[in-house]
Scaffold this motif. Structure first.
Motif, short mmCIF file in Angstrom:
data_model
loop_
_atom_site.label_atom_id
_atom_site.label_comp_id
_atom_site.label_asym_id
_atom_site.label_seq_id
_atom_site.Cartn_x
_atom_site.Cartn_y
_atom_site.Cartn_z
N GLN A 117 -2.70 -2.86 32.57
CA GLN A 117 -2.43 -4.29 32.66
C GLN A 117 -3.40 -5.11 31.82
N ALA A 118 -4.65 -4.65 31.71
CA ALA A 118 -5.65 -5.41 30.95
C ALA A 118 -5.21 -5.57 29.50
N PHE A 119 -4.68 -4.50 28.90
CA PHE A 119 -4.22 -4.61 27.51
C PHE A 119 -2.92 -5.40 27.44
N VAL A 120 -2.02 -5.15 28.37
CA VAL A 120 -0.72 -5.82 28.34
C VAL A 120 -0.88 -7.33 28.40
N LYS A 121 -1.82 -7.81 29.19
CA LYS A 121 -2.00 -9.26 29.36
C LYS A 121 -2.49 -9.95 28.09
N ILE A 122 -3.25 -9.24 27.24
CA ILE A 122 -3.75 -9.87 26.02
C ILE A 122 -2.88 -9.55 24.81
N ASN A 123 -1.86 -8.73 25.00
CA ASN A 123 -0.95 -8.36 23.92
C ASN A 123 -0.15 -9.61 23.49
N ILE A 160 0.82 -1.22 0.00
CA ILE A 160 0.00 0.00 0.00
C ILE A 160 0.85 1.27 0.00
N ALA A 161 2.14 1.15 0.34
CA ALA A 161 2.99 2.34 0.39
C ALA A 161 3.32 2.81 -1.02
N ASP A 162 3.19 4.10 -1.26
CA ASP A 162 3.50 4.63 -2.59
C ASP A 162 4.99 4.88 -2.78
N GLU A 163 5.78 4.69 -1.73
CA GLU A 163 7.23 4.72 -1.83
C GLU A 163 7.81 3.92 -0.66
N PRO A 164 8.96 3.25 -0.87
CA PRO A 164 9.49 2.34 0.16
C PRO A 164 9.69 2.98 1.52
N GLU A 165 10.06 4.27 1.55
CA GLU A 165 10.35 4.93 2.83
C GLU A 165 9.12 4.99 3.73
N LYS A 166 7.93 4.94 3.16
CA LYS A 166 6.72 5.05 3.97
C LYS A 166 6.35 3.74 4.66
N VAL A 167 6.96 2.65 4.23
CA VAL A 167 6.65 1.35 4.85
C VAL A 167 6.99 1.38 6.33
N MET A 168 8.15 1.92 6.67
CA MET A 168 8.56 1.98 8.07
C MET A 168 7.61 2.85 8.87
N MET A 169 7.15 3.94 8.29
CA MET A 169 6.23 4.83 9.01
C MET A 169 4.93 4.10 9.33
N TYR A 170 4.39 3.39 8.34
CA TYR A 170 3.15 2.65 8.57
C TYR A 170 3.36 1.55 9.61
N GLY A 171 4.46 0.82 9.45
CA GLY A 171 4.69 -0.34 10.31
C GLY A 171 4.95 0.03 11.76
N PHE A 172 5.82 1.02 11.98
CA PHE A 172 6.16 1.38 13.34
C PHE A 172 4.99 2.01 14.09
N THR A 173 4.03 2.57 13.35
CA THR A 173 2.83 3.10 14.00
C THR A 173 2.10 2.01 14.77
N ALA A 174 2.16 0.78 14.27
CA ALA A 174 1.52 -0.34 14.96
C ALA A 174 2.48 -1.09 15.87
N ILE A 175 3.75 -1.22 15.44
CA ILE A 175 4.70 -2.05 16.18
C ILE A 175 5.12 -1.41 17.50
N PHE A 176 5.33 -0.11 17.52
CA PHE A 176 5.78 0.52 18.76
C PHE A 176 4.77 0.36 19.90
N PRO A 177 3.47 0.63 19.69
CA PRO A 177 2.53 0.38 20.79
C PRO A 177 2.51 -1.07 21.25
N LEU A 178 2.56 -2.02 20.29
CA LEU A 178 2.57 -3.43 20.68
C LEU A 178 3.81 -3.77 21.49
N SER A 179 4.96 -3.22 21.08
CA SER A 179 6.22 -3.57 21.73
C SER A 179 6.33 -2.99 23.13
N PHE A 180 5.99 -1.72 23.27
CA PHE A 180 6.23 -1.05 24.55
C PHE A 180 5.04 -1.15 25.50
N LEU A 181 3.83 -1.41 25.00
CA LEU A 181 2.70 -1.67 25.89
C LEU A 181 2.60 -3.17 26.14
#
Length: 264
Positions: A211-217, A175-196
Motif C-alpha cells: 500500500q505504501a508504494f501504491v499510494k504514491i504511485n 535509445i532503441a537501436d530498432e523500433p521493436e525494442k521501444v515496447m520492451m523498454y517502455g513496458f518494463t516501466a509501465i507494467f509495474p506502474l499500472s498494476f501496482l
C-alpha cells in the motif's frame, strides 16, 4: 554577379518552433487518412480490456460487474493512456531509422519541434482512445454522474498527463537501436506502474507493505482524480499529485531525449 546568402539562422525563435511543432503534429494526424489502422491499437485494445476486466473480475472483486466497472474504468483509462504513449516512441524510432530526422536536421528548424510534434499528434490520438473507452463503458453500464463539464475536465487531465508522460516514450525511441525494442523498454516501466496501483483493486485490499508504494504511485493519484471527476469524490489533491508525477517524468526524460537525438 549577385551572390545569394544561404546561411541558415543559428537559432529558431520559440514562436517559430511552436509553429513547426504544429506542422509536424498535423503531419502525424494526416497519416491516419492513408493508414487508418494506426488507430487500431487505440480502438480494439481498449474495448478488449474493458470487456475482459469487467466480466472476468467484476464478480470476484466486487460481486457485481457493473459496480466494478464504475470503479475500474477510470483506472483502465490511465493504464491505456500510459500504454498508448509507447506508440509515440515507436513512431519516433521508425522516423529515426528511416532517415526522416536526418532530413529535418538540414532545415532551419527547432531541434525540439520534431519530438514535440510527435508527442502532440499522439496525444490527440489518445483522446480518441479515451472516447472509445468511455463509449464502451456506457454501453455495458458505466455512468458518469458529475456532468458534462466534469467529463471534459477528465479528458483534459488525462491528456495533460499523457503529454508529460510521453517524454519517457520519446526517450525510449531515441535509445532503441530498432523500433521493436521501444515496447520492451517502455513496458518494463509501465507494467509495474499500472498494476501496482489501485487501477483495478481498492488500495485497502492490498498488503500493508504494498500500500505504501501504491499510494504514491502517480497512476493511483490520477485514477482517483478521474474517479472523482466521473463518479464523484476528491479531485484536486489527486490531480495535482498525478500531474506532478508526470512533470517529473517530463523534466527527466525530455532533456535526455534531446541530448540523445543531438548525439545520433
Amino acid at each position: 554577379m549577385t551572390t545569394l546568402n544561404t546561411t541558415l539562422p543559428a537559432r529558431v525563435s520559440p514562436l517559430v518552433g511552436l509553429r513547426q511543432t504544429a506542422s509536424l503534429a498535423w503531419r502525424g494526424l494526416v497519416q491516419i487518412r492513408h493508414n487508418p489502422m494506426e488507430l487500431g491499437d487505440l480502438s480494439f485494445q481498449p474495448i478488449m480490456f474493458v470487456l475482459l476486466f469487467t466480466y472476468l473480475f467484476g464478480g470476484a472483486v466486487m460481486g457485481d460487474p457493473v459496480k466494478y466497472l464504475q470503479f475500474m474504468l477510470p483506472g483502465i483509462i490511465v493504464q491505456s493512456g500510459l500504454m498508448a504513449t509507447m506508440n509515440t516512441g515507436m513512431g519516433l524510432s521508425t522516423d529515426l531509422h528511416k532517415g526522416f530526422f536526418d532530413r529535418l536536421q538540414s532545415l532551419p528548424i527547432a531541434r525540439w519541434s520534431p519530438l514535440a510534434g510527435r508527442v502532440v499528434s499522439d496525444v490527440v490520438k489518445q483522446g480518441w482512445s479515451m472516447t472509445i473507452l468511455l463509449a464502451t463503458g456506457y454501453l455495458i453500464g458505466f455512468r458518469a454522474t458529475q456532468g458534462v463539464v466534469a467529463v471534459l475536465a477528465a479528458f483534459g487531465l488525462m491528456l495533460t498527463f499523457s503529454l508529460l508522460a510521453s517524454w519517457f516514450a520519446v526517450f525510449c525511441g531515441t535509445i532503441a537501436d530498432e523500433p521493436e525494442k521501444v515496447m520492451m523498454y517502455g513496458f518494463t516501466a509501465i507494467f509495474p506502474l499500472s498494476f501496482l496501483s489501485n487501477a483495478y483493486v481498492p488500495t485497502a485490499t492490498l498488503p500493508g507493505w504494498l500500500q505504501a508504494f501504491v499510494k504514491i504511485n502517480p497512476v493511483t493519484q490520477l485514477g482517483d482524480a478521474l474517479r472523482g471527476l466521473l463518479t464523484g469524490g476528491p479531485v484536486a489533491q489527486h490531480a495535482l499529485l498525478g500531474l506532478l508525477g508526470g512533470l517529473v517524468i517530463a523534466v527527466i526524460c525530455a532533456p535526455l531525449a534531446l541530448l540523445r537525438l543531438k548525439r545520433r
